[in-house]
Design an enzyme around this catalytic site. Structure first.
Site, PDB file in Angstrom:
ATOM      1  N   HIS A   1       0.907  -1.285  -0.155  1.00 53.49           N
ATOM      2  CA  HIS A   1       0.089  -0.074   0.090  1.00 53.49           C
ATOM      3  C   HIS A   1       0.561   1.134   0.026  1.00 53.49           C
ATOM      4  CE1 HIS A   1       0.515   0.039   4.494  1.00 53.49           C
ATOM      5  NE2 HIS A   1       0.389   1.187   4.246  1.00 53.49           N
TER       6      HIS A   1
ATOM      7  N   ASP B   1       0.049  -7.675   1.609  1.00 54.13           N
ATOM      8  CA  ASP B   1       0.440  -6.185   1.734  1.00 54.13           C
ATOM      9  C   ASP B   1       2.089  -6.266   1.728  1.00 54.13           C
ATOM     10  OD1 ASP B   1      -0.108  -3.646   1.687  1.00 54.13           O
ATOM     11  OD2 ASP B   1      -0.264  -3.426   3.716  1.00 54.13           O
TER      12      ASP B   1
ATOM     13  N   SER C   1       4.612   2.757   8.072  1.00 50.03           N
ATOM     14  CA  SER C   1       4.403   1.480   6.955  1.00 50.03           C
ATOM     15  C   SER C   1       5.696   1.095   6.272  1.00 50.03           C
ATOM     16  CB  SER C   1       3.246   1.737   6.327  1.00 50.03           C
ATOM     17  OG  SER C   1       1.954   1.943   7.084  1.00 50.03           O
TER      18      SER C   1
END
Length: 385
Positions: free
Chosen positions: A128, A158, A232
């Site tokens: 993402h 992911d 992230s």
């Protein structure tokens, strides 16, 4: 008088003796008098005071080892904003002109983190972070920067693998996430809110977290180390500086860290990374079914035993592997090969662990009767990013 005094003294001594015995035998919390009951405790033996520099007084060495391999990721993409349908009306255009409200383009930027996992320039991050990006640029802590290319992505976990062409790259050491225990100290390294490389500390709060709805295949490490937007794709490391997870998501009502963060363990990320590098994609088995967990009401309607575990097939892809194997909607899958199936997550793990072309044996219950079917799994279709 002497005999009377002697009698009194003997009687008093006898009374005191009896009272002592009674107090000794009954001296617990039920008595309103006497000494408090003795509580037995197990205490650690005395130890010498820790010398300066011993024990977990600093994690600077771990950070110094791992931080150089954690990079900042900047992405750019052009987003086209469509005009409102009202602007297509001829009367509206007559008054405001043809150029009013035409589709407009704007540039979106995103910040994230990544981890250098080999001297060949491979970087592991979240899908993402780079999804839809037209330009990806990484920045190292040593002030070097370079454009990165996408080697491959895996939306199901992911994860994504990037590659840069730079010399003398620092590389992180992969740890064994399978050895983690709840309570182990961990450090999160990333670029939260774009302020620059930041380190936060905490412990492992739980392992094996799934059914969170974050990705298709979930086996998260939960930690209270602060993870914020921009973290992230960054590193979750041990107190020795070894990578044991890729920071992925947080549970938050405010958008900031609230002590519940999730990281993809290296045990999962390593396999995904290797397959992406070797094949450009992850090879997973797929059965072509939609499945759901069985709750108490559903189990009662299916007349299942109280201790019977499994999942129910809700729909089947026409001419897919499950259809070819003779499976039907309403079948309850209890076991695949030699592994029990207790929920959707366990079923997906078992099926996807097989390579396309493998045969699997599926044990089912159909209308109260146990059956066995054999299916040949195929490559799992690419999921929408």
């Amino acid at each position: 008088m002497t005999r009377t005094l002697k009698f009194i003294i003997q009687f008093a001594i006898l009374g005191l003796a009896v009272a002592f015995v009674v107090l000794y035998l009954l001296s617990d919390s039920r008595l309103p008098f006497g000494d408090k009951p003795v509580v037995e405790l197990r205490e650690a033996p005395p130890r010498e005071s820790a010398k300066r520099g011993e024990g977990p007084v600093s994690y600077a060495d771990a950070v110094e080892t791992a931080a150089p391999a954690v990079v900042n990721i900047h992405t750019k993409k052009v987003v086209t904003r469509e005009a409102h349908p009202l602007l297509d009306d001829p009367i509206f255009r007559h008054f405001f002109g043809d150029n009013f409200g035409s589709p407009s383009e704007r540039e979106e930027t995103n910040l994230g983190s990544g981890v250098i996992i080999s001297k060949q320039g491979y970087i592991l991050t979240n899908n993402h972070v780079i999804s839809g990006a037209e330009e990806i640029r990484i920045a190292l802590p040593d002030q070097r920067s370079a454009n990165a290319t996408v080697v491959g992505t895996d939306p199901d976990t992911d994860l994504a693998v990037l590659k840069v062409e730079l010399e003398a790259l620092p590389v992180i050491t992969l740890g064994r996430s399978s050895h983690l225990r709840v309570g182990d100290v961990v450090l999160a390294i990333g670029n939260p809110f774009g302020v620059g490389q930041t380190v936060t500390s905490g412990i492992v709060s739980a392992t094996g977290r799934n059914m969170l709805g974050i990705s298709t295949f979930e086996n998260f490490i939960q930690t209270d180390a602060a993870i914020n937007p921009g973290n992230s794709g960054g590193a979750l490391i041990t107190a020795n500086g070894e990578l044991i997870g890729i920071n992925t998501a947080i549970f938050s009502r405010s958008g900031g860290s609230q002590g519940i963060g999730f990281a993809i363990p290296t045990s999962l990320a390593r396999d995904v990374m290797q397959q992406i590098i070797e094949h450009g994609k992850v090879k997973r088995g797929w059965l072509g079914v939609a499945i759901q967990n069985i709750n108490d009401n559903l189990a009662e309607s299916l007349d299942l035993d109280e201790d019977q575990k499994g999942i129910i097939i809700t729909s089947i892809l026409n001419q897919g592997p499950a259809d070819d194997a003779g499976l039907q909607p309403g079948d309850v899958i209890t076991r695949i090969d030699d592994q029990a199936v207790t929920d959707v997550a366990s079923a997906l793990d078992v099926i996807s662990s097989h390579r396309p072309g493998d045969r699997i044996t599926i044990y089912i219950i159909r209308q109260g009767k146990p059956m066995k079917k054999t299916a040949r799994v195929i490559q799992r279709p690419k999921q929408e990013q």
